[in-house]
Design a protein around this motif. Sequence first.
Motif, PDB file in Angstrom:
ATOM      1  N   MET A   1      32.263  39.440  54.757  1.00 57.35           N
ATOM      2  CA  MET A   1      31.365  38.938  53.650  1.00 57.35           C
ATOM      3  C   MET A   1      32.322  37.873  53.397  1.00 57.35           C
ATOM      4  SD  MET A   1      32.866  40.642  49.353  1.00 57.35           S
ATOM      5  CE  MET A   1      32.627  42.326  49.834  1.00 57.35           C
ATOM      6  N   GLU A   2      30.917  36.711  52.934  1.00 54.01           N
ATOM      7  CA  GLU A   2      31.529  35.803  52.833  1.00 54.01           C
ATOM      8  C   GLU A   2      32.429  34.842  51.553  1.00 54.01           C
ATOM      9  OE1 GLU A   2      27.901  33.714  51.820  1.00 54.01           O
ATOM     10  OE2 GLU A   2      26.322  34.327  53.607  1.00 54.01           O
ATOM     11  N   LEU A   3      33.337  34.296  51.247  1.00 57.40           N
ATOM     12  CA  LEU A   3      34.018  33.815  50.516  1.00 57.40           C
ATOM     13  C   LEU A   3      33.258  33.239  48.927  1.00 57.40           C
ATOM     14  CD1 LEU A   3      36.376  31.568  52.519  1.00 57.40           C
ATOM     15  CD2 LEU A   3      37.066  33.619  51.285  1.00 57.40           C
ATOM     16  N   ASP A   4      32.460  33.045  49.105  1.00 57.95           N
ATOM     17  CA  ASP A   4      31.381  33.240  47.426  1.00 57.95           C
ATOM     18  C   ASP A   4      31.123  33.774  47.403  1.00 57.95           C
ATOM     19  OD1 ASP A   4      31.324  30.437  48.906  1.00 57.95           O
ATOM     20  OD2 ASP A   4      29.002  29.852  48.664  1.00 57.95           O
ATOM     21  N   THR A   5      30.966  35.204  47.721  1.00 61.76           N
ATOM     22  CA  THR A   5      30.577  36.331  47.089  1.00 61.76           C
ATOM     23  C   THR A   5      31.800  37.202  47.254  1.00 61.76           C
ATOM     24  OG1 THR A   5      28.885  36.421  49.073  1.00 61.76           O
ATOM     25  CG2 THR A   5      29.303  38.695  47.784  1.00 61.76           C
ATOM     26  N   PHE A   6      32.432  36.740  47.447  1.00 65.77           N
ATOM     27  CA  PHE A   6      33.876  38.019  47.255  1.00 65.77           C
ATOM     28  C   PHE A   6      34.324  37.023  45.936  1.00 65.77           C
ATOM     29  CE2 PHE A   6      38.914  36.430  47.583  1.00 65.77           C
ATOM     30  CZ  PHE A   6      39.244  37.966  47.350  1.00 65.77           C
ATOM     31  N   THR A   8      32.459  35.557  43.514  1.00 63.74           N
ATOM     32  CA  THR A   8      31.936  36.306  42.171  1.00 63.74           C
ATOM     33  C   THR A   8      31.986  37.689  42.103  1.00 63.74           C
ATOM     34  OG1 THR A   8      30.431  34.812  43.287  1.00 63.74           O
ATOM     35  CG2 THR A   8      28.972  36.293  41.608  1.00 63.74           C
ATOM     36  N   LEU A   9      32.163  38.489  42.876  1.00 63.55           N
ATOM     37  CA  LEU A   9      32.534  40.166  42.861  1.00 63.55           C
ATOM     38  C   LEU A   9      34.065  39.905  42.663  1.00 63.55           C
ATOM     39  CD1 LEU A   9      31.810  41.853  46.030  1.00 63.55           C
ATOM     40  CD2 LEU A   9      30.460  41.359  44.183  1.00 63.55           C
ATOM     41  N   LEU A  10      34.530  39.401  42.602  1.00 55.40           N
ATOM     42  CA  LEU A  10      36.215  39.600  41.761  1.00 55.40           C
ATOM     43  C   LEU A  10      36.008  39.097  40.448  1.00 55.40           C
ATOM     44  CD1 LEU A  10      38.940  40.333  42.639  1.00 55.40           C
ATOM     45  CD2 LEU A  10      39.610  38.258  43.047  1.00 55.40           C
ATOM     46  N   TYR A  11      34.972  38.192  41.026  1.00 51.26           N
ATOM     47  CA  TYR A  11      35.354  37.395  39.061  1.00 51.26           C
ATOM     48  C   TYR A  11      34.527  38.190  37.924  1.00 51.26           C
ATOM     49  CZ  TYR A  11      33.904  34.615  35.231  1.00 51.26           C
ATOM     50  OH  TYR A  11      34.106  34.127  33.495  1.00 51.26           O
ATOM     51  N   VAL A  12      33.295  38.847  38.456  1.00 55.28           N
ATOM     52  CA  VAL A  12      32.827  39.253  37.362  1.00 55.28           C
ATOM     53  C   VAL A  12      33.271  41.050  37.000  1.00 55.28           C
ATOM     54  CG1 VAL A  12      30.503  41.426  37.391  1.00 55.28           C
ATOM     55  CG2 VAL A  12      30.573  38.944  38.372  1.00 55.28           C
ATOM     56  N   THR A  68      38.622  21.769  47.435  1.00 55.59           N
ATOM     57  CA  THR A  68      37.815  21.092  48.561  1.00 55.59           C
ATOM     58  C   THR A  68      36.598  21.826  48.691  1.00 55.59           C
ATOM     59  OG1 THR A  68      40.081  20.289  49.304  1.00 55.59           O
ATOM     60  CG2 THR A  68      37.755  20.334  51.075  1.00 55.59           C
ATOM     61  N   HIS A  69      36.183  23.282  49.092  1.00 56.80           N
ATOM     62  CA  HIS A  69      35.182  23.877  49.003  1.00 56.80           C
ATOM     63  C   HIS A  69      34.694  24.755  48.175  1.00 56.80           C
ATOM     64  CE1 HIS A  69      35.955  22.955  53.704  1.00 56.80           C
ATOM     65  NE2 HIS A  69      37.742  23.016  53.673  1.00 56.80           N
ATOM     66  N   GLY A  70      35.511  24.778  46.771  1.00 52.87           N
ATOM     67  CA  GLY A  70      35.425  25.283  45.866  1.00 52.87           C
ATOM     68  C   GLY A  70      35.150  25.164  44.697  1.00 52.87           C
ATOM     69  N   ARG A  71      33.958  23.863  44.494  1.00 56.07           N
ATOM     70  CA  ARG A  71      34.164  22.923  43.073  1.00 56.07           C
ATOM     71  C   ARG A  71      33.086  24.180  43.106  1.00 56.07           C
ATOM     72  NH1 ARG A  71      38.001  20.257  40.413  1.00 56.07           N
ATOM     73  NH2 ARG A  71      39.079  19.244  42.347  1.00 56.07           N
ATOM     74  N   ALA A  72      32.538  24.398  43.609  1.00 58.36           N
ATOM     75  CA  ALA A  72      30.397  24.952  43.092  1.00 58.36           C
ATOM     76  C   ALA A  72      30.459  26.170  42.076  1.00 58.36           C
ATOM     77  CB  ALA A  72      29.349  25.279  44.464  1.00 58.36           C
ATOM     78  N   LEU A  73      32.008  26.977  42.472  1.00 61.66           N
ATOM     79  CA  LEU A  73      32.719  28.391  41.702  1.00 61.66           C
ATOM     80  C   LEU A  73      33.681  28.054  41.159  1.00 61.66           C
ATOM     81  CD1 LEU A  73      33.185  30.137  44.992  1.00 61.66           C
ATOM     82  CD2 LEU A  73      31.092  30.396  43.759  1.00 61.66           C
ATOM     83  N   PHE A  74      34.026  26.410  40.992  1.00 60.45           N
ATOM     84  CA  PHE A  74      35.489  26.283  40.138  1.00 60.45           C
ATOM     85  C   PHE A  74      35.745  25.093  39.861  1.00 60.45           C
ATOM     86  CE2 PHE A  74      36.499  30.114  42.249  1.00 60.45           C
ATOM     87  CZ  PHE A  74      36.880  30.894  41.490  1.00 60.45           C
TER      88      PHE A  74
END
Length: 92
Positions: A1-6, A8-12, A68-74
């Motif tokens: 599973m990609e981290l973006d998906t991980f 997103t699912l955890l947040y939802v 570094t990598h997750g600014r789009a998510l947070f």
Amino acid sequence: MELDTFFTLLYVLIDDWYKVHPECHWRGERGPGPHLSDSEVVTLTLAGQWRVGVPWQSERGLVRWVQTHGRALFPRMLGRSALNARARQLWG
């Protein structure tokens, strides 16, 4: 599973649960609102516990990865000490 998906699912899952249980909401103090929602803080705190299949091996590593990598998510990610302070407030 990609981290973006991980994330997103955890947040939802957390956000949906949080909406059903308003008694668990933290009632903040006066002043400006928090940078991260309660659901985002819980998501990051729980994600920080994962050690297998993720690029971080510690809480510090998670914060570094998100900055570094997750600014789009947070986009309003906190530093490690501020994230810890918010997590402590939520866990009571």
